[in-house]
Scaffold this motif. Structure first.
Motif, mmCIF file in Angstrom:
data_model
loop_
_atom_site.group_PDB
_atom_site.id
_atom_site.type_symbol
_atom_site.label_atom_id
_atom_site.label_comp_id
_atom_site.label_asym_id
_atom_site.label_seq_id
_atom_site.Cartn_x
_atom_site.Cartn_y
_atom_site.Cartn_z
ATOM 1 N N GLY A 31 0.805 -1.196 0.000
ATOM 2 C CA GLY A 31 0.000 0.000 0.000
ATOM 3 C C GLY A 31 0.849 1.262 0.000
ATOM 4 O O GLY A 31 2.082 1.210 -0.054
ATOM 5 N N CYS A 32 0.171 2.403 0.049
ATOM 6 C CA CYS A 32 0.829 3.706 -0.010
ATOM 7 C C CYS A 32 0.968 4.281 1.399
ATOM 8 O O CYS A 32 -0.036 4.672 2.002
ATOM 9 C CB CYS A 32 0.006 4.680 -0.849
ATOM 10 N N PRO A 33 2.190 4.370 1.926
ATOM 11 C CA PRO A 33 2.373 4.933 3.264
ATOM 12 C C PRO A 33 1.867 6.359 3.340
ATOM 13 O O PRO A 33 2.324 7.229 2.589
ATOM 14 C CB PRO A 33 3.899 4.869 3.465
ATOM 15 N N ALA A 34 0.869 6.554 4.200
ATOM 16 C CA ALA A 34 0.279 7.877 4.407
ATOM 17 C C ALA A 34 -0.322 8.458 3.127
ATOM 18 O O ALA A 34 -0.681 9.641 3.085
ATOM 19 C CB ALA A 34 1.293 8.845 4.984
ATOM 20 N N ARG A 35 -0.394 7.647 2.075
ATOM 21 C CA ARG A 35 -0.895 8.103 0.759
ATOM 22 C C ARG A 35 -0.231 9.428 0.374
ATOM 23 O O ARG A 35 -0.885 10.374 -0.083
ATOM 24 C CB ARG A 35 -2.417 8.209 0.773
#
Length: 126
Positions: free
Chosen positions: A103-107
């Motif tokens: 996933g995307c850390p902190a987006r």
């Protein structure tokens, strides 16, 4: 080994559209973070959009409502649909991935949030 290859750039008139593609050869689409950036001459690399492992998308204010990010996991391909293009959209467009995180850390739509980059595809709007 992650290899990202962009295509689909070109020269278009104001108001035109393009669809950029990013093919990966050796990556796990759908489990990691993928994004699009651009860099105009003399400027820094700007984050445009990302797609998280749950399919959620995030956009920069500058392109929200005009650009659409999507992916086809069966084809290992990421897309960026560019609509209503303006001269200020002229830039080299890059595909990016984070291969070290689920996933995307902190987006975060920042350069340091991505670990792998393509060579870019040029978009020119006039």
């Amino acid at each position: 080994h992650v290899q990202l290859v962009e295509s689909g750039g070109g020269s278009v008139q104001v108001g035109g559209t393009l669809r950029l593609s990013c093919e990966d050869s050796g990556y796990t689409f759908g489990a990691n973070c993928m994004g699009w950036f651009r860099q105009a001459p003399g400027k820094g690399r700007e984050g445009l959009a990302l797609i998280d492992s749950d399919g959620a998308a995030k956009y920069a204010d500058s392109v929200r409502g005009r650009f659409i990010i999507s992916q086809d996991s069966a084809k290992n391909t990421l897309y960026l649909q560019l609509n209503n293009l303006q001269p200020e959209d002229t830039a080299m467009y890059y595909c990016a991935a984070n291969s070290r995180s689920l996933g995307c850390p902190a987006r975060a739509l920042t350069v340091d949030a991505f670990t792998d980059w393509g060579q870019g595809t040029q978009v020119t709007v006039s």
